[in-house]
Scaffold this motif. Structure first.
Motif, PDB file in Angstrom:
ATOM      1  N   PRO A   1      38.451  45.011  37.187  1.00 49.12           N
ATOM      2  CA  PRO A   1      37.918  46.328  37.677  1.00 49.12           C
ATOM      3  C   PRO A   1      38.615  47.453  36.291  1.00 49.12           C
ATOM      4  CG  PRO A   1      40.085  45.779  38.602  1.00 49.12           C
ATOM      5  CD  PRO A   1      39.466  44.663  37.737  1.00 49.12           C
TER       6      PRO A   1
ATOM      7  N   GLU B   1      44.076  54.645  50.609  1.00 45.31           N
ATOM      8  CA  GLU B   1      43.403  53.731  50.093  1.00 45.31           C
ATOM      9  C   GLU B   1      44.415  54.662  48.844  1.00 45.31           C
ATOM     10  OE1 GLU B   1      41.222  55.344  50.824  1.00 45.31           O
ATOM     11  OE2 GLU B   1      39.559  52.877  51.491  1.00 45.31           O
TER      12      GLU B   1
ATOM     13  N   LYS C   1      43.945  49.249  41.739  1.00 47.65           N
ATOM     14  CA  LYS C   1      43.543  49.104  42.883  1.00 47.65           C
ATOM     15  C   LYS C   1      43.179  50.076  43.568  1.00 47.65           C
ATOM     16  CE  LYS C   1      47.770  48.425  45.683  1.00 47.65           C
ATOM     17  NZ  LYS C   1      48.093  46.404  46.051  1.00 47.65           N
ATOM     18  N   ASP C   2      41.826  50.106  43.251  1.00 48.00           N
ATOM     19  CA  ASP C   2      41.242  51.069  44.002  1.00 48.00           C
ATOM     20  C   ASP C   2      40.562  50.501  45.683  1.00 48.00           C
ATOM     21  OD1 ASP C   2      39.215  48.766  43.532  1.00 48.00           O
ATOM     22  OD2 ASP C   2      37.494  49.923  42.611  1.00 48.00           O
ATOM     23  N   PHE C   3      39.373  50.164  46.157  1.00 51.12           N
ATOM     24  CA  PHE C   3      38.571  50.036  47.666  1.00 51.12           C
ATOM     25  C   PHE C   3      38.825  48.687  48.163  1.00 51.12           C
ATOM     26  CE2 PHE C   3      36.446  54.213  46.170  1.00 51.12           C
ATOM     27  CZ  PHE C   3      37.165  54.886  46.406  1.00 51.12           C
ATOM     28  N   LEU C   4      38.439  47.575  47.377  1.00 52.46           N
ATOM     29  CA  LEU C   4      38.520  46.678  48.277  1.00 52.46           C
ATOM     30  C   LEU C   4      39.509  45.491  47.198  1.00 52.46           C
ATOM     31  CD1 LEU C   4      34.204  46.018  47.897  1.00 52.46           C
ATOM     32  CD2 LEU C   4      36.076  46.339  50.264  1.00 52.46           C
ATOM     33  N   PRO C   5      40.082  44.827  47.886  1.00 51.49           N
ATOM     34  CA  PRO C   5      41.742  44.226  47.409  1.00 51.49           C
ATOM     35  C   PRO C   5      41.019  43.010  46.846  1.00 51.49           C
ATOM     36  CG  PRO C   5      42.072  45.382  49.418  1.00 51.49           C
ATOM     37  CD  PRO C   5      40.660  45.468  49.802  1.00 51.49           C
ATOM     38  N   SER C   6      39.881  42.634  47.655  1.00 49.85           N
ATOM     39  CA  SER C   6      39.212  41.454  46.447  1.00 49.85           C
ATOM     40  C   SER C   6      38.942  41.225  44.731  1.00 49.85           C
ATOM     41  CB  SER C   6      38.032  41.016  47.284  1.00 49.85           C
ATOM     42  OG  SER C   6      36.828  41.855  47.291  1.00 49.85           O
ATOM     43  N   SER C   7      38.710  43.010  44.513  1.00 49.06           N
ATOM     44  CA  SER C   7      38.633  43.051  43.306  1.00 49.06           C
ATOM     45  C   SER C   7      39.943  43.483  42.496  1.00 49.06           C
ATOM     46  CB  SER C   7      37.546  43.885  42.789  1.00 49.06           C
ATOM     47  OG  SER C   7      37.254  45.454  43.815  1.00 49.06           O
ATOM     48  N   TRP C   8      41.226  43.436  43.423  1.00 45.87           N
ATOM     49  CA  TRP C   8      41.853  44.263  42.475  1.00 45.87           C
ATOM     50  C   TRP C   8      42.293  43.510  40.960  1.00 45.87           C
ATOM     51  CZ3 TRP C   8      45.360  45.951  47.160  1.00 45.87           C
ATOM     52  CH2 TRP C   8      45.001  46.992  47.895  1.00 45.87           C
TER      53      TRP C   8
ATOM     54  N   GLN D   1      40.008  36.596  42.654  1.00 51.49           N
ATOM     55  CA  GLN D   1      40.660  36.848  43.462  1.00 51.49           C
ATOM     56  C   GLN D   1      42.110  37.005  43.613  1.00 51.49           C
ATOM     57  OE1 GLN D   1      38.354  36.748  47.218  1.00 51.49           O
ATOM     58  NE2 GLN D   1      40.364  38.016  48.346  1.00 51.49           N
TER      59      GLN D   1
ATOM     60  N   HIS E   1      44.068  39.244  45.829  1.00 48.81           N
ATOM     61  CA  HIS E   1      44.777  39.745  46.590  1.00 48.81           C
ATOM     62  C   HIS E   1      43.651  39.375  48.031  1.00 48.81           C
ATOM     63  CE1 HIS E   1      47.700  42.624  44.566  1.00 48.81           C
ATOM     64  NE2 HIS E   1      46.344  42.873  43.060  1.00 48.81           N
TER      65      HIS E   1
ATOM     66  N   ARG F   1      43.217  47.690  55.282  1.00 48.40           N
ATOM     67  CA  ARG F   1      42.151  48.127  55.471  1.00 48.40           C
ATOM     68  C   ARG F   1      40.195  48.220  56.052  1.00 48.40           C
ATOM     69  NH1 ARG F   1      42.450  49.552  48.850  1.00 48.40           N
ATOM     70  NH2 ARG F   1      44.224  50.393  49.351  1.00 48.40           N
TER      71      ARG F   1
ATOM     72  N   ARG G   1      30.366  37.684  44.650  1.00 50.30           N
ATOM     73  CA  ARG G   1      31.491  37.067  45.318  1.00 50.30           C
ATOM     74  C   ARG G   1      31.710  37.288  46.286  1.00 50.30           C
ATOM     75  NH1 ARG G   1      33.055  42.679  44.067  1.00 50.30           N
ATOM     76  NH2 ARG G   1      34.897  43.185  45.825  1.00 50.30           N
TER      77      ARG G   1
ATOM     78  N   TYR H   1      39.561  36.447  52.881  1.00 47.17           N
ATOM     79  CA  TYR H   1      40.572  37.089  53.339  1.00 47.17           C
ATOM     80  C   TYR H   1      41.163  36.883  54.155  1.00 47.17           C
ATOM     81  CZ  TYR H   1      39.133  41.465  51.118  1.00 47.17           C
ATOM     82  OH  TYR H   1      38.546  42.846  50.256  1.00 47.17           O
TER      83      TYR H   1
ATOM     84  N   PRO I   1      32.747  51.241  44.224  1.00 50.41           N
ATOM     85  CA  PRO I   1      33.697  51.307  44.733  1.00 50.41           C
ATOM     86  C   PRO I   1      33.613  49.858  45.595  1.00 50.41           C
ATOM     87  CG  PRO I   1      32.118  52.299  46.290  1.00 50.41           C
ATOM     88  CD  PRO I   1      31.602  52.758  44.617  1.00 50.41           C
TER      89      PRO I   1
ATOM     90  N   LYS J   1      32.788  47.094  43.330  1.00 45.37           N
ATOM     91  CA  LYS J   1      33.291  46.300  42.256  1.00 45.37           C
ATOM     92  C   LYS J   1      32.814  45.158  41.496  1.00 45.37           C
ATOM     93  CE  LYS J   1      36.639  49.226  40.122  1.00 45.37           C
ATOM     94  NZ  LYS J   1      36.230  50.564  40.481  1.00 45.37           N
TER      95      LYS J   1
END
Lengths: 437, 927
Positions: A61, A316, A384-391, B651, B653, B659, B739, B743, B803, B805
């Protein structure tokens, strides 16, 4: 003070630097060092153009890294020049006359460095002209909703006005150089550049009017350019970017760092070229006060950023704030606080404000702090934006650092050329100031 | 220094000559054999692909596929809707076979003592061998092959064995199905294979039985299971007890990770509680007891609707117990057929081969399409014994470790270039038909045996001859239909009526050994992507993220935090794993949800790869594996903490940070949490988009997604997506347009896993569109968020402002434009992206446009079934629905009206066209 010999001597020295290569050894040393770093930039750019932006640490990202950090930082530095030459001129702050030429030149070169980055950071930089609105067979215009297009116009206008303003102010001094030049080549060179300036009253009247108008035009640019640059972030919806506070906060930060950069250059120049009579502790004191004031605005910005992260109730934003100060980039965030908020408080002390050495160190600290601030804004928010999976995190590469250092090289290289070929202090304004005093 | 005397003219002449010579290499003919059309075949229209039914084999078992062929070149594989396992769906591994076929690392020719040989010499070598064999009735000649389910190959091998009675065929599979047959032999007195029917059971207990993942038939099982679950309004229950993560466990209503030695006692206790056999000790742990009691209750209640399914690698006694229990339950969900693998009776083990090699009785060994030097159990010291064999012939797709140690290497033919046949998991036969002439100098396995039988028939003749005999009647018609359908109808195996002969109390009595969890136990598993290492040369599979950790190009020693603490290691530590004098290296990866005291590693890594540029060293679990303990290694010790290891995952995280990302509901009619759902969707600064007859949308059912990665692979194959290599993924630059986010939620010990496929959301108010300075990403009237590659200048601002990504950037010139063979299977309908441009999911716009052109030509509207995205088509569970949301009757429009429908990050008012159906967890908690 009217015929202060020290001032007269120093003014003469400004011309001598140009015409008789006064202080040649110091100049050569500086110029060669800058040239080396310019070479670093050229190598970094060659590698970049050959392989692509993949040589940097950017990723998805964090698609913007050092290039945009550098861009915002350099643009910010430019602001002090315009602020000093235009805003202070309109406010009749005559003390500015000793430093306005230096800072205007700094503006030009800083904007040059800044302007380079958005171009080289493009994936396909050879298509950069597509950002310009020009009639074309594709019948496609740039997309005017994009803050990047606003940037292009804002920075373009700024550069144009700055160069006009700088050049206009130079004309009387160029004429003086023409008149006192010992060599024929110099006479021709400055003769051409000075546009036949004779110093008649009529010319002076025209000059004052034009200068005033340009100062009037440049003044809103001080506010608008960095405001618009800040919309690159504020208009996006990334947590940590999407913030109405950004325009004033960015402008204050820009002036803050710009004044720091003026000091970074003015203090050694004053020393090496013996210009203490022109750039006095009084000047430095005033600049330090501006830094203190803008620094406080920046500190207020930090506090409000944190407050809004909490007050907005946005998960966020709040998590990002905590990430900034406790995550892997915490060192950088705390350094920003130390460099931009805590250390500048020393400027409350008059002793610090009048000490060239301390001010010089402080100016370096602030420059560093402001660069890091841009890094924190751009990089941490994206990582570190909206979806943790893309961080993901950003790590700079060798080429990131080489490009940054190289841009410093380009800046100082241009600066050294400037002080060799143009009077670094606006002698006609200084003389006028003293004459009026 | 002497001066060079050269006139201007001479200089120019020589310079000209030099220049001309420098151009000479360009005149060399292309190394690969390509076949141009001399005359255009009839009905072949350039640009219109043709589809041929064929089959890919995995573990010897066939999966029916349709191969898309452009101008005579196979370009992509998809599921065959007529095939009983596929039903149109396809797994990642089969899809990646297209890369294997064109893999530049494939062996392109034979080797004799390390020297390249031409095809004629290869044939000559086999013929010479064949001629020398009858003299001694094949004495000293041995063949090592893997399990196969090919009837025609069986016939050829039998023919060979008849002619050469002293020849011995050995069979070795790194991931063997022998325990399945041992178990049925124990339970029923004969070797049988269970075939499950997931449309029936209402309560399923999986004992490491990964019927959604790697079990043969998994594609069919996944479809049946998820469909039945939807049909029954989520009334079916799936409980899973396992020591490591399987896709089945991840999808279970309730999962309990337990130590491998605890599984059998737990199962016995469950069966006892369900009233299926004698009393056994009660498990000490309360969590385990609770789980067992609940499961037993469920099984009891379900009766004939209950099913217990054991993993194929489990202890045969445990598997046998499950079969007997199913029979006692009267379960209607399982039937038994004779083994689909052929030659089970005629083959001997690798252990016997090694013995024979060691005592010098093997003169010639033919290793057929396997790599035992790498995969053989380490206690056998295969390599050492192998090198004693004077003539070692390796036949395989790659010049691998075994090829390197053989005297002769023969390149193997891929299924896409050779005739053959194969049985599916239920016995249905597919004919494997080639789509193209062999790319390299290879013969097929059938042809190889034919040569050994001194017949030298072509693969085509062999397969036809075999089936001509079987088919009877009008053969040509039958043959044509079988090829067209991709299956031979009526060949599914008959169910056996065998009744259990085993008394479960035997197992009860034998399993009284007390459970001792003091030492560390290592479980080995086949890898979800590269299986036993055979696909290690395939970058598509190497870069397909592992479902739970999203690791790519790598394996690790996975263990829970608690286990890591007790072993005093940390995530990323490089350790030596030791067991009984054997040793390997691995790095510790801390993963929640693994039984304490247990770790696992997947097979197939740690090999020196031919494709070195993209890979990096990894860890080889085979070094620990023995023939007696292939899967569970007890008493393992860790030693020597080395430098921290950098894992590369797509991934980083796995925690949702509280969230609102995955909505979980208790029932189908419940709505998800809508706290952030915008109240008034019309709030926008921009005018609403016009509504056209077609407005495309996608709905992804989180409840049906099993996280297998088939959609990711389908997207990659359809859209010419490059694999960028471990280094670039490590820099977060993977290029997958789609992707699957994973989680973990809940306790570290036993968390719930959610899979969320994330393609482009095609937002109505797309944040990416407004920030692009050159309008390279724009909105189509049909609601697609389009990326115009040749307009893109690469500011990457769109990605920053997305948002979700989902955008991917060509940081370098990732596409390999130099390797000719890689150009052969790119989708001609999709632009190949160059350096410096952004790319992303297009909703397979090329398919939409193709359907539009067809519809316009026929002056009608696009039919719903005409446009299917690649991901949707591949999905085994039908979790992805795509279509025109303006058509009220379309499935996607109906799905959008489902109360479970929600938008990801709805609070941003991006109004995505891709929406999700909330995860249904009838016995979990809503969130």
């Amino acid at each position: 003070m009217k015929n202060d010999p020290a001032v007269r001597e120093a003014s003469q020295r400004v011309y001598d630097i140009v015409l008789r290569h006064y202080g040649n050894r110091a100049w050569w040393a500086g110029f060669l060092i800058s040239s080396f770093f310019l070479l670093v930039l050229l190598v970094a750019l060659t590698v970049l153009f050959w392989w692509g932006v993949g040589i940097w640490g950017i990723n998805i990202p964090v698609a913007w890294g050092f290039a945009i950090v550098n861009f915002v930082w350099w643009i910010g530095i430019g602001h002090a020049g315009t602020f000093i030459s235009a805003v202070l001129y309109l406010c009749n702050q005559n003390w500015r006359n000793s430093i306005n030429r230096l800072s205007e030149a700094m503006t030009l070169f800083a904007v040059t460095c800044a302007g380079m980055f958005p171009v080289i950071h493009l994936g396909r930089f050879w298509r950069v002209y597509w950002l310009a609105p020009y009639p074309n067979t594709m019948e496609v215009w740039p997309q005017f909703r994009s803050p990047l297009i606003w940037d292009e116009f804002a920075v373009g206008t700024y550069f144009t006005v700055s160069i006009l303003f700088w050049y206009l102010g130079l004309v009387p001094d160029l004429a003086a150089l023409r008149d006192t030049a010992p060599k024929r080549l110099q006479k021709i060179f400055y003769g051409v550049l000075s546009f036949g300036w004779s110093g008649s009253s009529l010319q002076w009247a025209r000059f004052q009017a034009a200068y005033g108008i340009l100062a009037g035009l440049a003044t809103p640019l001080v506010v608008s350019v960095h405001s618009i640059v800040s919309t690159d972030f504020a208009a996006a919806q990334v947590p940590g970017w999407h913030n109405a506070l950004f325009p004033p906060y960015f402008v204050a930060g820009a002036i803050f760092s710009g004044f720091a950069m003026v000091l970074t250059f003015a203090i050694p120049l004053r020393k090496f070229f013996h210009l203490e009579a022109l750039i006095t502790p009084d000047h430095m004191d005033k600049m330090a006060k501006v830094m203190l004031a803008t620094g406080l605005i920046v500190a207020y910005g930090y506090i409000m950023e944190g407050f809004m992260a909490w007050y907005s109730g946005s998960q966020e934003e709040w998590q990002l704030l905590r990430f900034r100060f406790t995550g892997p980039y915490a060192v950088v965030s705390w350094l920003v606080m130390i460099c931009n908020v805590i250390i500048p408080q020393a400027l409350w002390l008059p002793r610090v404000r009048k000490s060239p050495l301390l001010l010089f160190i402080l100016s370096l600290v602030i420059n560093l702090g402001m660069w890091l601030e841009r890094f924190v804004i751009i990089v941490t928010a994206l990582s570190k934006d909206f979806l943790p999976s893309s961080w993901a995190l950003f790590y700079p590469t060798f080429w990131d650092i080489a490009t940054l250092i190289g841009s410093l090289g380009l800046f100082s290289w241009l600066f050294f050329l400037f002080i060799r070929f143009f009077p670094m202090i606006s002698v006609h304004e200084v003389k006028k100031e003293y004459a009026e005093a | 220094m002497s001066q060079i005397k050269i006139s201007r003219r001479q200089f120019l002449k020589r310079a000209g000559l030099l220049f001309a010579m420098s151009q000479l290499p360009a005149c060399k003919p292309r190394p690969e054999e390509i076949i141009p059309y001399v005359k255009m075949p009839e009905r072949l229209v350039p640009g219109n692909p043709k589809f041929y039914a064929t089959a890919m084999t995995l573990r010897g078992i066939a999966r029916g596929v349709l191969a898309e062929s452009h101008m005579g070149r196979p370009t992509r594989l998809e599921g065959n809707p007529q095939h009983p396992e596929s039903l149109g769906a396809i797994d990642p591994v089969s899809q990646a076979e297209i890369y294997t076929f064109y893999n530049p690392a494939r062996s392109k020719g034979g080797l004799e003592k390390g020297k390249e040989i031409v095809r004629e010499r290869q044939i000559q070598i086999i013929k010479t061998l064949a001629a020398s064999l009858p003299e001694r009735q094949g004495e000293g000649f041995r063949i090592l092959m893997e399990s196969s389910a090919s009837p025609s190959l069986e016939a050829e091998v039998r023919k060979l064995l008849r002619a050469l009675p002293r020849t011995v065929v050995h069979r070795f599979d790194p991931v063997s199905r022998d325990p399945v047959y041992e178990a049925t032999a124990r339970a029923f007195g004969q070797e049988l294979q269970p075939v499950y029917d997931f449309t029936r059971p209402s309560f399923i207990l999986s004992v490491s039985g990964d019927f959604l993942g790697d079990m043969p038939g998994a594609l069919r099982y996944s479809r049946d299971y998820t469909e039945q679950r939807r049909r029954s309004s989520y009334a079916t229950r799936l409980y899973s007890i396992e020591c490591v993560w399987t896709l089945t466990g991840a999808h279970a209503d309730k999962r309990l990770p337990v130590h491998p030695d605890q599984i059998l006692p737990a199962l016995l206790y469950i069966l006892y509680r369900a009233g299926l056999h004698a009393e056994v000790p009660v498990p000490a742990e309360s969590a385990l007891r609770g789980f067992c009691d609940e499961t037993a209750g469920g099984l009891k209640l379900a009766g004939a609707g209950g099913l217990i399914i054991a993993g194929e690698m489990e202890d045969p006694a445990l598997q046998a117990l499950c079969h007997v229990a199913n029979s006692r339950l009267g379960s209607t969900a399982v039937r038994y057929i004779s083994p689909v693998e052929v030659l089970r009776g005629e083959t001997r083990s690798i252990n016997e081969l090694v013995e024979a090699m060691r005592d010098g009785s093997v003169r010639t060994l033919l290793v057929l399409d396997s790599n035992p030097v790498y995969t053989a159990p380490s206690d056998l010291a295969f390599e050492e014994a192998f090198l004693r064999v004077p003539d070692r012939i390796h036949y395989g797709l790659f010049r691998d470790e075994t090829a390197a140690r053989s005297t002769v290497h023969l390149p193997a033919a891929h299924n896409l270039e050779a005739w053959g046949d194969g049985k599916a998991y239920d016995g249905t036969v597919s004919i494997v038909q080639p789509l193209i002439q062999p790319l390299f100098d290879s013969v097929s396995p059938l042809e190889l045996f034919s040569l050994l039988n001194s017949e030298a028939k072509s693969g085509y003749e062999l397969v036809r001859d075999y089936w001509r005999y079987k088919a009877g009647g009008e053969f040509e018609k039958w043959w044509r239909k079988s090829l067209e359908d991709g299956i031979i109808s009526g060949t599914a195996s008959q169910s056996s009526s065998a009744a259990p002969v085993m008394n479960p109390d035997e197992v009860v009595a034998a399993s009284q050994a007390p459970f001792n969890a003091s030492s560390f136990t290592l479980v080995l598993c086949p890898d979800h992507r590269i299986w036993d290492g055979r696909y290690a040369e395939n970058p598509w599979l190497q870069e397909l993220p592992e479902p739970f950790t999203k690791l790519v190009w790598d394996t690790a020693l996975f263990m829970s935090q608690k286990t890591a603490d007790s072993l005093q290691v940390q995530h990323g530590d490089q350790v030596e794993i030791r067991q009984r004098g054997r040793m390997t290296q691995a790095a510790v990866f801390v993963l929640p949800g693994i039984a304490d005291g247990t770790g696992f590693m997947t097979l197939g890594y740690g090999r020196p790869l031919l494709m070195q540029s993209k890979a990096a060293p990894s860890f080889n679990a085979y070094l620990l594996r023995t023939s007696s303990e292939p899967w569970v290694l007890r008493g393992v010790e860790l030693a020597g903490r080395g430098a921290p290891y950098e894992f590369v995952s797509t991934q980083n995280h796995f925690n949702m940070q509280g969230r609102d990302i995955i909505h979980v509901v208790k029932g189908e009619d419940k709505t998800g949490r809508r706290l952030e759902q915008s109240k008034d969707p019309s709030i926008s600064l921009y005018p609403p988009q016009p509504q056209e007859p077609y407005e495309w949308g996608m709905v992804i059912d989180l409840s049906s997604c099993i996280g297998c990665g088939s959609c990711v692979m389908a997207c990659q194959a359809e859209n010419n997506i490059v694999s960028v290599g471990k280094d670039q993924v490590g820099r977060s630059r993977e290029m997958h347009w789609l992707r699957i986010a994973s989680y973990f939620k809940g306790s570290e010990q036993n968390p719930q896993v959610y899979f969320q496929p994330i393609p482009c959301m095609h937002c109505e108010t797309a944040p990416c569109e407004v920030v692009c300075p050159v309008a390279a990403t724009s909105h189509s009237v049909e609601g697609l968020n389009e990326q115009i590659y040749n307009r893109c200048v690469g500011t990457r601002y769109c990605s920053n402002n997305c948002p979700y990504k989902v955008r991917r950037f060509n940081f370098y010139n990732y596409v390999d434009g130099d390797t000719e063979i890689l150009k052969m299977f790119r989708n001609p309908d999709v632009t190949v992206r160059a350096r410096g441009v952004m790319e992303k999911c297009t909703y397979c716009v090329q398919r939409i446009n193709e359907a539009r052109i067809r519809a316009q030509r026929e002056n009608r509207r696009i039919r719903e079934e005409e446009v299917r995205t690649a991901c949707q088509q591949a999905c085994p569970t039908g979790a992805i629905v795509f279509g025109n949301i303006m058509d009220r009757e379309s499935e996607v429009a109906k799905a959008r009206k489902n109360p479970r429908n929600y938008s990801l990050l709805a609070g941003l008012n991006t109004r995505p066209r891709t929406t999700y159906l909330a995860y249904v967890s009838p016995i979990g908690e809503e969130s």
